[in-house]
Motif scaffolding. Sequence first.
Motif, short mmCIF file in Angstrom:
data_model
loop_
_atom_site.label_atom_id
_atom_site.label_comp_id
_atom_site.label_asym_id
_atom_site.label_seq_id
_atom_site.Cartn_x
_atom_site.Cartn_y
_atom_site.Cartn_z
N PRO A 33 10.09 -42.33 1.55
CA PRO A 33 8.60 -42.54 1.13
C PRO A 33 8.24 -41.20 0.58
N MET A 34 7.88 -41.18 -0.96
CA MET A 34 6.64 -40.25 -1.25
C MET A 34 6.06 -40.44 -2.04
N ASP A 35 4.57 -39.55 -1.79
CA ASP A 35 4.15 -39.19 -2.52
C ASP A 35 4.12 -38.69 -4.33
N ILE A 36 3.79 -39.00 -5.39
CA ILE A 36 4.57 -38.19 -6.87
C ILE A 36 3.50 -38.71 -7.49
N GLN A 37 3.24 -37.02 -8.06
CA GLN A 37 2.41 -36.88 -8.52
C GLN A 37 2.18 -36.36 -9.86
N THR A 38 2.00 -36.70 -11.05
CA THR A 38 2.24 -35.96 -12.25
C THR A 38 1.68 -35.01 -12.71
N GLU A 67 18.34 -26.57 -6.37
CA GLU A 67 19.74 -26.28 -6.33
C GLU A 67 19.63 -24.61 -6.02
N ASP A 68 21.19 -24.59 -5.42
CA ASP A 68 21.39 -23.68 -4.24
C ASP A 68 23.03 -23.15 -4.82
N GLU A 69 23.03 -21.95 -5.80
CA GLU A 69 24.23 -20.97 -6.44
C GLU A 69 25.19 -20.77 -5.23
N HIS A 70 24.38 -19.89 -4.27
CA HIS A 70 25.58 -20.06 -3.00
C HIS A 70 25.97 -20.91 -2.83
N LYS A 71 25.69 -22.27 -2.18
CA LYS A 71 26.46 -22.40 -1.36
C LYS A 71 26.60 -23.79 -2.78
N LYS A 72 26.47 -23.97 -3.39
CA LYS A 72 26.98 -25.07 -4.88
C LYS A 72 26.66 -26.31 -4.66
N GLN A 73 25.13 -26.33 -3.91
CA GLN A 73 24.65 -27.38 -3.83
C GLN A 73 23.67 -27.47 -4.97
N LYS A 74 24.42 -28.98 -5.92
CA LYS A 74 23.14 -29.11 -7.18
C LYS A 74 21.89 -29.95 -6.77
N ALA A 75 20.48 -29.74 -7.36
CA ALA A 75 19.56 -30.20 -6.87
C ALA A 75 19.50 -31.42 -6.98
N ASP A 76 18.45 -32.02 -5.84
CA ASP A 76 18.00 -33.09 -5.50
C ASP A 76 17.87 -34.19 -7.15
N ARG A 77 17.81 -34.92 -7.12
CA ARG A 77 17.21 -35.75 -8.24
C ARG A 77 16.42 -36.72 -7.87
N VAL A 78 15.01 -37.25 -8.29
CA VAL A 78 13.95 -38.62 -8.09
C VAL A 78 14.18 -39.30 -9.50
N TRP A 79 13.95 -40.67 -9.16
CA TRP A 79 14.27 -41.28 -9.51
C TRP A 79 12.80 -42.12 -10.22
N PHE A 80 11.88 -41.49 -11.31
CA PHE A 80 9.95 -41.55 -11.58
C PHE A 80 9.95 -42.58 -12.79
N GLN A 81 9.36 -43.85 -12.85
CA GLN A 81 9.14 -43.87 -13.97
C GLN A 81 10.20 -44.01 -15.27
N GLY A 82 12.24 -44.89 -14.51
CA GLY A 82 12.50 -45.07 -15.11
C GLY A 82 13.43 -43.55 -15.95
N LYS A 83 13.36 -42.56 -14.71
CA LYS A 83 13.52 -41.14 -16.01
C LYS A 83 14.13 -40.76 -14.17
N TRP A 84 15.06 -39.82 -14.42
CA TRP A 84 15.35 -38.75 -13.43
C TRP A 84 14.57 -37.60 -14.18
N PHE A 85 14.36 -37.03 -12.41
CA PHE A 85 13.86 -35.64 -12.43
C PHE A 85 14.57 -34.37 -11.28
N GLU A 86 14.20 -34.22 -11.36
CA GLU A 86 15.18 -32.30 -10.98
C GLU A 86 14.60 -31.34 -10.04
N CYS A 87 15.11 -31.11 -8.85
CA CYS A 87 14.20 -30.62 -8.05
C CYS A 87 13.98 -29.13 -8.88
N LEU A 88 13.25 -28.25 -8.77
CA LEU A 88 13.18 -27.02 -9.34
C LEU A 88 13.03 -26.25 -7.92
N SER A 89 12.45 -26.44 -7.19
CA SER A 89 11.42 -25.42 -5.97
C SER A 89 11.38 -26.97 -5.30
N SER A 90 11.31 -26.54 -3.78
CA SER A 90 10.46 -26.97 -2.40
C SER A 90 10.83 -26.06 -1.19
#
Length: 120
Positions: A33-38, A67-90
């Motif tokens: 469950p998420m609240d997504i705002q454009t 994304e965490d380069e040190h841990k080699k962790q790729k950023a999470d993505r969310v599927w919204f309005q038929g497109k993928w969006f990548e996490c820049l900051s959290s």
Amino acid sequence: MNFLKKNYTLRRYSEPKYVQGYSSIPYEDLTLPMDIQTLEDTIKTEEDGRKSIQKLKVFCDYEILAEDEHKKQKADRVWFQGKWFECLSSRLSENTPLRHWTATFVQCLDAEDGPKQEGE
């Protein structure tokens, strides 16, 4: 607090795996469950023309990973309005009793397939 939230697919990537010299990045699709705002659209100019890129602000009770380069962790993505969006900051917001994660996402321009629908 779920009164403004709807269920969305969050793609969580694992550490890369190397098999016979090739790497692959396994992932898991989670329904959260998420609240997504454009937010805003930005224009990116490339050799083949200009593209409009959308940004989102996301509020979630569960951790969202950038994304965490040190841990080699790729950023999470969310599927919204038929497109993928990548996490820049959290970041974790703990300044109120409504403890939650606040994240910004940017539209992905790659052609990664969307999440599998039930029954596929």
